[in-house]
Write a protein that holds these residues in place. Sequence first.
Motif, PDB file in Angstrom:
ATOM      1  N   PRO A  77      -4.943   2.876  10.560  1.00  0.00           N
ATOM      2  CA  PRO A  77      -6.070   1.975  10.278  1.00  0.00           C
ATOM      3  C   PRO A  77      -7.282   2.649   9.642  1.00  0.00           C
ATOM      4  O   PRO A  77      -7.889   2.089   8.725  1.00  0.00           O
ATOM      5  CB  PRO A  77      -6.413   1.385  11.648  1.00  0.00           C
ATOM      6  CG  PRO A  77      -5.782   2.291  12.654  1.00  0.00           C
ATOM      7  CD  PRO A  77      -4.562   2.853  11.989  1.00  0.00           C
ATOM      8  N   ASN A  78      -7.643   3.833  10.100  1.00  0.00           N
ATOM      9  CA  ASN A  78      -8.821   4.488   9.529  1.00  0.00           C
ATOM     10  C   ASN A  78      -8.551   4.994   8.120  1.00  0.00           C
ATOM     11  O   ASN A  78      -9.407   4.889   7.239  1.00  0.00           O
ATOM     12  CB  ASN A  78      -9.279   5.638  10.431  1.00  0.00           C
ATOM     13  CG  ASN A  78      -9.757   5.139  11.775  1.00  0.00           C
ATOM     14  OD1 ASN A  78     -10.539   4.200  11.861  1.00  0.00           O
ATOM     15  ND2 ASN A  78      -9.281   5.760  12.847  1.00  0.00           N
ATOM     16  N   VAL A  79      -7.353   5.536   7.913  1.00  0.00           N
ATOM     17  CA  VAL A  79      -6.970   5.975   6.570  1.00  0.00           C
ATOM     18  C   VAL A  79      -6.890   4.770   5.640  1.00  0.00           C
ATOM     19  O   VAL A  79      -7.349   4.814   4.496  1.00  0.00           O
ATOM     20  CB  VAL A  79      -5.619   6.723   6.594  1.00  0.00           C
ATOM     21  CG1 VAL A  79      -5.119   6.988   5.184  1.00  0.00           C
ATOM     22  CG2 VAL A  79      -5.758   8.039   7.366  1.00  0.00           C
ATOM     23  N   ALA A  80      -6.316   3.671   6.126  1.00  0.00           N
ATOM     24  CA  ALA A  80      -6.176   2.465   5.311  1.00  0.00           C
ATOM     25  C   ALA A  80      -7.542   1.922   4.903  1.00  0.00           C
ATOM     26  O   ALA A  80      -7.739   1.497   3.752  1.00  0.00           O
ATOM     27  CB  ALA A  80      -5.385   1.409   6.067  1.00  0.00           C
ATOM     28  N   ARG A  81      -8.490   1.912   5.835  1.00  0.00           N
ATOM     29  CA  ARG A  81      -9.842   1.448   5.528  1.00  0.00           C
ATOM     30  C   ARG A  81     -10.494   2.319   4.468  1.00  0.00           C
ATOM     31  O   ARG A  81     -11.079   1.830   3.498  1.00  0.00           O
ATOM     32  CB  ARG A  81     -10.658   1.444   6.829  1.00  0.00           C
ATOM     33  CG  ARG A  81     -12.089   0.921   6.705  1.00  0.00           C
ATOM     34  CD  ARG A  81     -13.097   2.032   6.471  1.00  0.00           C
ATOM     35  NE  ARG A  81     -12.946   3.116   7.443  1.00  0.00           N
ATOM     36  CZ  ARG A  81     -13.372   4.351   7.214  1.00  0.00           C
ATOM     37  NH1 ARG A  81     -13.933   4.694   6.058  1.00  0.00           N
ATOM     38  NH2 ARG A  81     -13.212   5.290   8.140  1.00  0.00           N
ATOM     39  N   TRP A  82     -10.360   3.631   4.629  1.00  0.00           N
ATOM     40  CA  TRP A  82     -10.917   4.600   3.665  1.00  0.00           C
ATOM     41  C   TRP A  82     -10.257   4.439   2.307  1.00  0.00           C
ATOM     42  O   TRP A  82     -10.941   4.389   1.281  1.00  0.00           O
ATOM     43  CB  TRP A  82     -10.707   6.008   4.229  1.00  0.00           C
ATOM     44  CG  TRP A  82     -10.890   7.137   3.286  1.00  0.00           C
ATOM     45  CD1 TRP A  82     -12.075   7.665   2.856  1.00  0.00           C
ATOM     46  CD2 TRP A  82      -9.864   7.941   2.683  1.00  0.00           C
ATOM     47  NE1 TRP A  82     -11.854   8.737   2.013  1.00  0.00           N
ATOM     48  CE2 TRP A  82     -10.502   8.925   1.902  1.00  0.00           C
ATOM     49  CE3 TRP A  82      -8.473   7.922   2.741  1.00  0.00           C
ATOM     50  CZ2 TRP A  82      -9.786   9.882   1.172  1.00  0.00           C
ATOM     51  CZ3 TRP A  82      -7.756   8.871   2.021  1.00  0.00           C
ATOM     52  CH2 TRP A  82      -8.413   9.822   1.239  1.00  0.00           C
ATOM     53  N   TRP A  83      -8.933   4.330   2.275  1.00  0.00           N
ATOM     54  CA  TRP A  83      -8.226   4.236   0.999  1.00  0.00           C
ATOM     55  C   TRP A  83      -8.590   2.948   0.269  1.00  0.00           C
ATOM     56  O   TRP A  83      -8.805   2.963  -0.954  1.00  0.00           O
ATOM     57  CB  TRP A  83      -6.719   4.335   1.206  1.00  0.00           C
ATOM     58  CG  TRP A  83      -5.968   4.150  -0.076  1.00  0.00           C
ATOM     59  CD1 TRP A  83      -5.160   3.121  -0.426  1.00  0.00           C
ATOM     60  CD2 TRP A  83      -5.997   5.043  -1.205  1.00  0.00           C
ATOM     61  NE1 TRP A  83      -4.682   3.297  -1.706  1.00  0.00           N
ATOM     62  CE2 TRP A  83      -5.179   4.464  -2.202  1.00  0.00           C
ATOM     63  CE3 TRP A  83      -6.635   6.255  -1.465  1.00  0.00           C
ATOM     64  CZ2 TRP A  83      -4.978   5.070  -3.442  1.00  0.00           C
ATOM     65  CZ3 TRP A  83      -6.439   6.853  -2.704  1.00  0.00           C
ATOM     66  CH2 TRP A  83      -5.626   6.275  -3.671  1.00  0.00           C
ATOM     67  N   LYS A  84      -8.690   1.851   0.982  1.00  0.00           N
ATOM     68  CA  LYS A  84      -9.072   0.585   0.351  1.00  0.00           C
ATOM     69  C   LYS A  84     -10.462   0.704  -0.260  1.00  0.00           C
ATOM     70  O   LYS A  84     -10.725   0.192  -1.367  1.00  0.00           O
ATOM     71  CB  LYS A  84      -9.031  -0.549   1.376  1.00  0.00           C
ATOM     72  CG  LYS A  84      -9.384  -1.902   0.790  1.00  0.00           C
ATOM     73  CD  LYS A  84      -9.297  -2.997   1.839  1.00  0.00           C
ATOM     74  CE  LYS A  84      -9.653  -4.356   1.234  1.00  0.00           C
ATOM     75  NZ  LYS A  84      -9.569  -5.443   2.243  1.00  0.00           N
ATOM     76  N   ASP A  85     -11.347   1.377   0.434  1.00  0.00           N
ATOM     77  CA  ASP A  85     -12.727   1.578  -0.036  1.00  0.00           C
ATOM     78  C   ASP A  85     -12.734   2.378  -1.339  1.00  0.00           C
ATOM     79  O   ASP A  85     -13.255   1.915  -2.358  1.00  0.00           O
ATOM     80  CB  ASP A  85     -13.505   2.304   1.062  1.00  0.00           C
ATOM     81  CG  ASP A  85     -14.966   2.574   0.703  1.00  0.00           C
ATOM     82  OD1 ASP A  85     -15.277   2.789  -0.486  1.00  0.00           O
ATOM     83  OD2 ASP A  85     -15.801   2.613   1.620  1.00  0.00           O
ATOM     84  N   ILE A  86     -12.160   3.562  -1.325  1.00  0.00           N
ATOM     85  CA  ILE A  86     -12.297   4.432  -2.491  1.00  0.00           C
ATOM     86  C   ILE A  86     -11.469   3.940  -3.680  1.00  0.00           C
ATOM     87  O   ILE A  86     -11.868   4.113  -4.840  1.00  0.00           O
ATOM     88  CB  ILE A  86     -11.962   5.906  -2.155  1.00  0.00           C
ATOM     89  CG1 ILE A  86     -10.498   6.095  -1.772  1.00  0.00           C
ATOM     90  CG2 ILE A  86     -12.900   6.423  -1.062  1.00  0.00           C
ATOM     91  CD1 ILE A  86     -10.106   7.564  -1.606  1.00  0.00           C
ATOM     92  N   SER A  87     -10.329   3.323  -3.410  1.00  0.00           N
ATOM     93  CA  SER A  87      -9.466   2.896  -4.513  1.00  0.00           C
ATOM     94  C   SER A  87      -9.888   1.572  -5.131  1.00  0.00           C
ATOM     95  O   SER A  87      -9.298   1.132  -6.130  1.00  0.00           O
ATOM     96  CB  SER A  87      -8.009   2.805  -4.052  1.00  0.00           C
ATOM     97  OG  SER A  87      -7.849   1.817  -3.050  1.00  0.00           O
ATOM     98  N   SER A  88     -10.902   0.937  -4.571  1.00  0.00           N
ATOM     99  CA  SER A  88     -11.412  -0.299  -5.150  1.00  0.00           C
ATOM    100  C   SER A  88     -12.749  -0.087  -5.857  1.00  0.00           C
ATOM    101  O   SER A  88     -13.364  -1.057  -6.328  1.00  0.00           O
ATOM    102  CB  SER A  88     -11.566  -1.374  -4.071  1.00  0.00           C
ATOM    103  OG  SER A  88     -12.499  -0.978  -3.083  1.00  0.00           O
ATOM    104  N   ARG A  89     -13.199   1.156  -5.973  1.00  0.00           N
ATOM    105  CA  ARG A  89     -14.464   1.442  -6.627  1.00  0.00           C
ATOM    106  C   ARG A  89     -14.379   1.128  -8.121  1.00  0.00           C
ATOM    107  O   ARG A  89     -13.332   1.317  -8.763  1.00  0.00           O
ATOM    108  CB  ARG A  89     -14.886   2.898  -6.408  1.00  0.00           C
ATOM    109  CG  ARG A  89     -15.225   3.192  -4.959  1.00  0.00           C
ATOM    110  CD  ARG A  89     -15.725   4.611  -4.781  1.00  0.00           C
ATOM    111  NE  ARG A  89     -17.058   4.813  -5.331  1.00  0.00           N
ATOM    112  CZ  ARG A  89     -18.182   4.543  -4.683  1.00  0.00           C
ATOM    113  NH1 ARG A  89     -18.144   4.019  -3.462  1.00  0.00           N
ATOM    114  NH2 ARG A  89     -19.341   4.781  -5.250  1.00  0.00           N
ATOM    115  N   GLU A  90     -15.488   0.677  -8.681  1.00  0.00           N
ATOM    116  CA  GLU A  90     -15.519   0.313 -10.095  1.00  0.00           C
ATOM    117  C   GLU A  90     -15.155   1.498 -10.984  1.00  0.00           C
ATOM    118  O   GLU A  90     -14.555   1.328 -12.049  1.00  0.00           O
ATOM    119  CB  GLU A  90     -16.907  -0.216 -10.474  1.00  0.00           C
ATOM    120  CG  GLU A  90     -17.220  -1.581  -9.880  1.00  0.00           C
ATOM    121  CD  GLU A  90     -18.555  -2.123 -10.360  1.00  0.00           C
ATOM    122  OE1 GLU A  90     -19.143  -1.514 -11.287  1.00  0.00           O
ATOM    123  OE2 GLU A  90     -19.008  -3.147  -9.821  1.00  0.00           O
TER     124      GLU A  90
END
Length: 214
Positions: free
Chosen positions: A188-201
């Motif tokens: 869950p923590n990795v998934a939250r982090w990955w979603k954050d950084i990989s959705s950056r403009e």
Amino acid sequence: MVFTLYGNPMSTCTRRVGIVLMEKKVPFKFVPIDFSKGEHKSPEYLKKQPFGQVPYLDDDGFIVFESRAICRYICDKFPEQGTPLVPTGLQAKALFEQAVSIEGSNFDQFAAAAAAEKVFKPMKGLKGSDELASTLLDTLGKKLEGYEVILGKQKYLAGDEITLADLFHIPYGSMLSRMGFNGLEENPNVARWWKDISSRESWLAVKDGVKGTA
């Protein structure tokens, strides 16, 4: 003078630099290097990048290669512009360097080697080793258990602000699902982090190929 970036639009390392140029809002010209024509092995190219790899950056005649070194150079030259990606305080800088080391030692060497077997060799008409790739990805999965601990305590790898250390993961991380690896979504923590950084403009601007902005 505007930066000139020489690289292949879809190469992982070229896109790594592209992300940082976008984050720092630095205009740049882009010169595409065609691997199929061997442009990266031409005598003229080798004068600037003696290993025949991409990318390299030309800053008014000053040449720097190796994607992570280029990214640091961009941040050092434009510290007040765009997103702050390198902390300056003593302890914050130490944690940043720790996070950079984590990416190189516990992520990149496994993700990149697996990509070589599962993606890059087949692209060249070569047969990759599924067994080796499986071993590498299994090891990466175990390494991400450490990420889960770190990211359970803070938002990003070096603290609560994004840094180069996080962004460095994106190009190879984006290839993992193509290799049948779902480790970035399982914890869950990795998934939250990955979603954050990989959705950056910044990533969305270069994920389908780097283009110049100047």
